[in-house]
Design an enzyme around this catalytic site. Structure first.
Site, PDB file in Angstrom:
ATOM      1  N   HIS A 107      -8.758  -0.022   6.491  1.00  0.00           N
ATOM      2  CA  HIS A 107      -7.567   0.328   7.282  1.00  0.00           C
ATOM      3  C   HIS A 107      -7.919   1.609   8.037  1.00  0.00           C
ATOM      4  O   HIS A 107      -8.611   2.475   7.501  1.00  0.00           O
ATOM      5  CB  HIS A 107      -6.377   0.531   6.333  1.00  0.00           C
ATOM      6  CG  HIS A 107      -5.092   0.951   6.991  1.00  0.00           C
ATOM      7  ND1 HIS A 107      -4.662   0.449   8.200  1.00  0.00           N
ATOM      8  CD2 HIS A 107      -4.140   1.838   6.597  1.00  0.00           C
ATOM      9  CE1 HIS A 107      -3.495   1.002   8.513  1.00  0.00           C
ATOM     10  NE2 HIS A 107      -3.170   1.848   7.561  1.00  0.00           N
ATOM     11  N   GLU A 160      13.104 -19.098  -2.288  1.00  0.00           N
ATOM     12  CA  GLU A 160      12.767 -20.076  -1.244  1.00  0.00           C
ATOM     13  C   GLU A 160      11.961 -19.479  -0.095  1.00  0.00           C
ATOM     14  O   GLU A 160      11.401 -20.209   0.724  1.00  0.00           O
ATOM     15  CB  GLU A 160      14.046 -20.734  -0.689  1.00  0.00           C
ATOM     16  CG  GLU A 160      14.538 -21.857  -1.569  1.00  0.00           C
ATOM     17  CD  GLU A 160      15.368 -22.870  -0.782  1.00  0.00           C
ATOM     18  OE1 GLU A 160      14.827 -23.450   0.181  1.00  0.00           O
ATOM     19  OE2 GLU A 160      16.549 -23.050  -1.128  1.00  0.00           O
ATOM     20  N   SER A 197      15.805 -29.719   7.116  1.00  0.00           N
ATOM     21  CA  SER A 197      16.752 -30.725   7.627  1.00  0.00           C
ATOM     22  C   SER A 197      17.183 -30.383   9.053  1.00  0.00           C
ATOM     23  O   SER A 197      17.049 -29.237   9.495  1.00  0.00           O
ATOM     24  CB  SER A 197      17.988 -30.751   6.729  1.00  0.00           C
ATOM     25  OG  SER A 197      18.647 -29.491   6.817  1.00  0.00           O
TER      26      SER A 197
HETATM   27  P1  NDP Z   1      -5.118   0.808  -4.462  1.00  0.00           P
HETATM   28  O1  NDP Z   1      -3.928   1.684  -4.543  1.00  0.00           O
HETATM   29  O2  NDP Z   1      -5.015  -0.536  -5.098  1.00  0.00           O
HETATM   30  O3  NDP Z   1      -6.398   1.602  -5.066  1.00  0.00           O
HETATM   31  C1  NDP Z   1      -6.379   2.072  -6.296  1.00  0.00           C
HETATM   32  C2  NDP Z   1      -7.797   2.350  -6.773  1.00  0.00           C
HETATM   33  O4  NDP Z   1      -8.238   3.619  -6.313  1.00  0.00           O
HETATM   34  C3  NDP Z   1      -7.800   2.401  -8.285  1.00  0.00           C
HETATM   35  O5  NDP Z   1      -9.012   1.857  -8.796  1.00  0.00           O
HETATM   36  C4  NDP Z   1      -7.731   3.890  -8.558  1.00  0.00           C
HETATM   37  O6  NDP Z   1      -8.215   4.276  -9.813  1.00  0.00           O
HETATM   38  C5  NDP Z   1      -8.635   4.389  -7.449  1.00  0.00           C
HETATM   39  N1  NDP Z   1      -8.472   5.798  -7.160  1.00  0.00           N
HETATM   40  C6  NDP Z   1      -7.309   6.460  -6.940  1.00  0.00           C
HETATM   41  N2  NDP Z   1      -7.560   7.761  -6.710  1.00  0.00           N
HETATM   42  C7  NDP Z   1      -8.914   7.891  -6.779  1.00  0.00           C
HETATM   43  C8  NDP Z   1      -9.803   8.981  -6.661  1.00  0.00           C
HETATM   44  N3  NDP Z   1      -9.331  10.196  -6.411  1.00  0.00           N
HETATM   45  N4  NDP Z   1     -11.134   8.759  -6.769  1.00  0.00           N
HETATM   46  C9  NDP Z   1     -11.617   7.526  -7.035  1.00  0.00           C
HETATM   47  N5  NDP Z   1     -10.821   6.448  -7.175  1.00  0.00           N
HETATM   48  C10 NDP Z   1      -9.500   6.643  -7.060  1.00  0.00           C
HETATM   49  O7  NDP Z   1      -5.585   0.710  -2.957  1.00  0.00           O
HETATM   50  P2  NDP Z   1      -5.490  -0.563  -1.996  1.00  0.00           P
HETATM   51  O8  NDP Z   1      -6.512  -1.557  -2.411  1.00  0.00           O
HETATM   52  O9  NDP Z   1      -4.070  -0.975  -1.825  1.00  0.00           O
HETATM   53  O10 NDP Z   1      -5.925   0.103  -0.616  1.00  0.00           O
HETATM   54  C11 NDP Z   1      -7.280   0.471  -0.365  1.00  0.00           C
HETATM   55  C12 NDP Z   1      -7.492   0.473   1.147  1.00  0.00           C
HETATM   56  O11 NDP Z   1      -7.354  -0.875   1.635  1.00  0.00           O
HETATM   57  C13 NDP Z   1      -6.465   1.292   1.925  1.00  0.00           C
HETATM   58  O12 NDP Z   1      -7.117   1.846   3.038  1.00  0.00           O
HETATM   59  C14 NDP Z   1      -5.447   0.258   2.382  1.00  0.00           C
HETATM   60  O13 NDP Z   1      -4.736   0.642   3.536  1.00  0.00           O
HETATM   61  C15 NDP Z   1      -6.385  -0.898   2.681  1.00  0.00           C
HETATM   62  N6  NDP Z   1      -5.749  -2.206   2.668  1.00  0.00           N
HETATM   63  C16 NDP Z   1      -4.992  -2.574   1.583  1.00  0.00           C
HETATM   64  C17 NDP Z   1      -4.416  -3.816   1.534  1.00  0.00           C
HETATM   65  C18 NDP Z   1      -3.708  -4.252   0.303  1.00  0.00           C
HETATM   66  O14 NDP Z   1      -3.370  -5.414   0.236  1.00  0.00           O
HETATM   67  N7  NDP Z   1      -3.440  -3.448  -0.705  1.00  0.00           N
HETATM   68  C19 NDP Z   1      -4.519  -4.778   2.676  1.00  0.00           C
HETATM   69  C20 NDP Z   1      -5.460  -4.353   3.702  1.00  0.00           C
HETATM   70  C21 NDP Z   1      -6.003  -3.090   3.703  1.00  0.00           C
HETATM   71  P3  NDP Z   1      -7.508   3.719 -11.173  1.00  0.00           P
HETATM   72  O15 NDP Z   1      -8.025   2.334 -11.305  1.00  0.00           O
HETATM   73  O16 NDP Z   1      -8.007   4.611 -12.228  1.00  0.00           O
HETATM   74  O17 NDP Z   1      -6.035   3.795 -10.948  1.00  0.00           O
END
Ligand code: NDP
Ligand code: MG
Length: 333
Positions: A108, A231, A252
């Site tokens: 992103h 739904e 429908s």
């Molecule tokens: P998440 O909130 O799911 O990511 C959480 C992960 O990041 C966890 O493993 C967490 O650790 C880890 N984390 C948090 N803080 C730190 C840190 N300081 N250092 C290292 N690891 C850390 O993120 P998303 O997957 O939602 O989003 C990731 C990217 O993807 C973003 O840029 C988002 O905009 C983009 N994106 C997301 C989509 C989605 O569907 N979610 C769709 C398309 C793009 P722990 O496991 O310990 O909690």
């Protein structure tokens, strides 16, 4: 018409023998890491000490290192932690350790577009942004399919950034569905707009409003939930398969007639004006500023709102009704 790239024109070749560091193992992280590994690529996951996801990675057969160590080993560093944490992690752990000529990747464009991360100029910077949640990116891949993705090249220091981006998109399965070229600006603005006005904000408020109006008129909450929320998926599945044409064909004639006659009285020019305001606030950076300020103050109002929303009557009745359908609870929250 813009070209959409498919698997036949892409390969994982540019990543053969290279190491990809996936930073974070959440929604996107777990999907990218496992899909890339199963596509035959070399993956290391970067997590902080004490992360609750370390165990999950090990169970999935993935190597885990600290963020700094994973970055040191990597030819591609994909940032998959929450957007609002990225600038800090980039400054402290990525920037000091990323190798010259390596690639920094995003799913992103938020941090690059709004300038909270300014990458060094001796690395590549690209984006592969799947147009779907991480759990779908994983699930579709396992079915031999994929979620389409946007890709963008921000910096091409190595001269290979495009091939590497294609290889990455192929590795997570997106090239099976289609990859569309964009820029960090366009992806960020359209993505924020979509999630605020249509996909998350718009749809959630529409479902809640429908539920509330039925309940206040004296109808059962269970009935209102089935009608206005359950739904939704069935309708969206049809739209996903064959557009609004298939939906109107499948429902429908009564429903189709009501759609044309009543729909435009619900979503009106006023709704579009509100969308235009939201878009302006995305374009001029006001929304990003508010979100960054919210994070700096500990996300207090975000957390309070999350608690409140989880207790909305549609959520309370929904949890009970979904509990009766054993097949509906297979995503961990
Ligand atoms: P998440 O909130 O799911 O990511 C959480 C992960 O990041 C966890 O493993 C967490 O650790 C880890 N984390 C948090 N803080 C730190 C840190 N300081 N250092 C290292 N690891 C850390 O993120 P998303 O997957 O939602 O989003 C990731 C990217 O993807 C973003 O840029 C988002 O905009 C983009 N994106 C997301 C989509 C989605 O569907 N979610 C769709 C398309 C793009 P722990 O496991 O310990 O909690
Ligand atoms: Mg999106």
């Amino acid at each position: 018409m813009k070209k959409v790239y498919k698997e036949a024109e892409c390969s994982t070749g540019a990543l053969d023998g290279k190491t990809i560091a996936i930073i974070g193992y959440g929604s996107q992280g777990h999907a990218h890491a496992q899909n890339l590994k199963e596509s035959g690529l070399n993956v290391v996951v970067g997590l902080y000490e004490g992360s609750k996801s370390r165990e999950k990675c090990a169970k999935h057969g993935l190597r885990v290192e600290t963020v700094a160590e994973a970055v040191k080993q990597a030819d591609v560093v994909m940032m998959l932690i929450p957007d609002e944490r990225m600038a800090d992690v980039y400054k402290k752990e990525v920037a000091p350790n990323i190798r010259e000529g390596a690639a920094l990747a995003f799913a992103h464009g938020f941090n690059i577009h709004y300038g909270t991360i300014t990458p060094a100029n001796n690395i590549d910077v690209f984006m592969i942004a799947p147009k779907g949640p991480g759990h779908t990116v994983r699930h579709e891949y396992q079915l031999g399919r994929g979620v389409p993705a946007l890709f963008a090249i921000e910096q091409d220091y190595s001269g290979n950034a495009r091939d590497i981006a294609f290889a990455y998109g192929t590795g997570i399965g997106s090239a099976r569905a289609g990859m569309l070229e964009t820029t960090f600006r366009e992806e960020t603005e359209t993505d924020l707009f979509g999630e605020q006005c249509v996909l998350c904000g718009g749809v959630a408020e529409l479902m809640k409003a429908g539920f509330e109006v039925l309940v206040e008129a004296g109808y059962d909450e269970e009935n209102a939930y089935y009608e206005c929320m359950h739904e939704m998926k069935l309708i969206v599945d049809m739209v996903y398969q064959g557009g609004l044409t298939l939906m109107d064909y499948s429902v429908s004639n009564t429903a189709e007639y009501g759609d044309y006659e009543v729909g435009p009285t619900i979503i009106t020019e006023d709704t579009k004006d509100a969308m235009r305001v939201a878009l302006k606030n995305i374009q001029n950076g006001n929304f990003a500023q508010r979100f960054i300020a919210e994070t700096q103050s500990g996300q207090v109002s975000l957390k309070a709102r999350r608690r409140l929303e989880a207790n909305h009557p549609v959520e309370v009745v929904g949890r009970r009704l979904r509990g009766l359908m054993s097949w509906s609870g297979d995503i961990e929250v």
